[in-house]
Design a protein around this motif. Sequence first.
Motif, PDB file in Angstrom:
ATOM      1  N   LEU A  92       0.809  -1.221   0.000  1.00  0.00           N
ATOM      2  CA  LEU A  92       0.000   0.000   0.000  1.00  0.00           C
ATOM      3  C   LEU A  92       0.843   1.273   0.000  1.00  0.00           C
ATOM      4  O   LEU A  92       0.305   2.377  -0.122  1.00  0.00           O
ATOM      5  CB  LEU A  92      -0.917   0.013   1.234  1.00  0.00           C
ATOM      6  N   GLY A  93       2.157   1.108   0.187  1.00  0.00           N
ATOM      7  CA  GLY A  93       3.030   2.276   0.213  1.00  0.00           C
ATOM      8  C   GLY A  93       2.901   3.095   1.479  1.00  0.00           C
ATOM      9  O   GLY A  93       2.975   4.329   1.452  1.00  0.00           O
ATOM     10  N   THR A  94       2.707   2.408   2.603  1.00  0.00           N
ATOM     11  CA  THR A  94       2.585   3.106   3.883  1.00  0.00           C
ATOM     12  C   THR A  94       3.461   2.408   4.921  1.00  0.00           C
ATOM     13  O   THR A  94       4.160   1.447   4.606  1.00  0.00           O
ATOM     14  CB  THR A  94       1.113   3.142   4.353  1.00  0.00           C
ATOM     15  N   ALA A  95       3.424   2.890   6.160  1.00  0.00           N
ATOM     16  CA  ALA A  95       4.236   2.301   7.225  1.00  0.00           C
ATOM     17  C   ALA A  95       3.434   1.257   7.992  1.00  0.00           C
ATOM     18  O   ALA A  95       2.226   1.419   8.178  1.00  0.00           O
ATOM     19  CB  ALA A  95       4.713   3.381   8.186  1.00  0.00           C
ATOM     20  N   PRO A  96       4.071   0.178   8.472  1.00  0.00           N
ATOM     21  CA  PRO A  96       3.353  -0.846   9.245  1.00  0.00           C
ATOM     22  C   PRO A  96       2.655  -0.274  10.474  1.00  0.00           C
ATOM     23  O   PRO A  96       1.539  -0.679  10.796  1.00  0.00           O
ATOM     24  CB  PRO A  96       4.464  -1.831   9.636  1.00  0.00           C
ATOM     25  N   SER A  97       3.299   0.661  11.158  1.00  0.00           N
ATOM     26  CA  SER A  97       2.693   1.238  12.361  1.00  0.00           C
ATOM     27  C   SER A  97       1.424   2.021  12.013  1.00  0.00           C
ATOM     28  O   SER A  97       0.421   1.955  12.740  1.00  0.00           O
ATOM     29  CB  SER A  97       3.692   2.152  13.077  1.00  0.00           C
ATOM     30  N   THR A  98       1.465   2.736  10.897  1.00  0.00           N
ATOM     31  CA  THR A  98       0.284   3.477  10.447  1.00  0.00           C
ATOM     32  C   THR A  98      -0.854   2.522  10.132  1.00  0.00           C
ATOM     33  O   THR A  98      -2.018   2.761  10.489  1.00  0.00           O
ATOM     34  CB  THR A  98       0.621   4.306   9.195  1.00  0.00           C
ATOM     35  N   LEU A  99      -0.506   1.414   9.485  1.00  0.00           N
ATOM     36  CA  LEU A  99      -1.523   0.420   9.122  1.00  0.00           C
ATOM     37  C   LEU A  99      -2.105  -0.238  10.365  1.00  0.00           C
ATOM     38  O   LEU A  99      -3.313  -0.487  10.442  1.00  0.00           O
ATOM     39  CB  LEU A  99      -0.883  -0.632   8.201  1.00  0.00           C
TER      40      LEU A  99
END
Length: 300
Positions: free
Chosen positions: A28-35
């Motif tokens: 998704l092009g994001t950070a694991p913590s954000t997810l």
Amino acid sequence: MNRPSLNDLTAFMAVATHRNFRRAADSLGTAPSTLSHAMRALEERLGVRLLNRTTRSVAPTEAGMQLLAQLQPVLASLDEALNGVAEFRGAVAGTVRINAPRVAASLLVRDIVPMVAERFPEVVVDIVVEGQLIDIVASGFDAGVRLAGSIPRDMIAVPIGQPVLFVCVAAPGYLDRFGTPETPDDLARHRCIGHRMPSGKLYRWEFERAGQELVVDAGGSLILDDEELMVDAAVAGLGIAYVAGPAAEAALRDGRLRQLLAAWTPAPEAVALYYPGHRAVPPALRAFLDCVKAARGRSV
């Protein structure tokens, strides 16, 4: 109930499919913590736990599995609708995600991707090298590449290039030292480089001559799970390798390896790109397929 956003549902489907926050975040092009925070917020909004988490893994709960099963066709239909509108822009654009073993990925990069880049510059080709046969739909891929005989029957298969021969190879120095096997049975007296399959099993070497089939449990002091490494090991004189022809092509051509037991070489196996037949083909995948067919016609 506060309705979740499309981004929230897309993120949930990525986590539930990959069963790993890092891999889902990468897709998704994001950070694991954000997810992770987004998934907790989604669960709070819906008032139900969707994911079971441990320090090492994440898996959908029963409610999560039900939501995933219902979301997949809905989001697929949405993608089809958006792809249909995109065709009116004139230029084909989008990303094609392809799952392929290393040797097949090399063929794509050599023969297909340059044509795609020239004809469809706005198409992004995302190739993931994977030795194990996976469910490409559940894993979020548009297409996969495998030997034709291992492709699920509910998929549409398009041949790529020429059928592949599997060959026995060894370095001249090894053969000078240990001799050249004349039949597959002679391999029992040689150092063979084992091939560990993605399933964990050792690959059994297959031979054929005049309708007679023979399978050999080749053994030795070295076992590898990558054909390029197997070729490197054979070139280094560590033993005899049994690999797909394209993997050994360069070393055979320049004399670093010699083909063995040519009279026992089994019939070539077709390699094909495959994709789901039950959904509309996105424009970017259709463009990629056009290049696959064009390259095959050029090589005949």
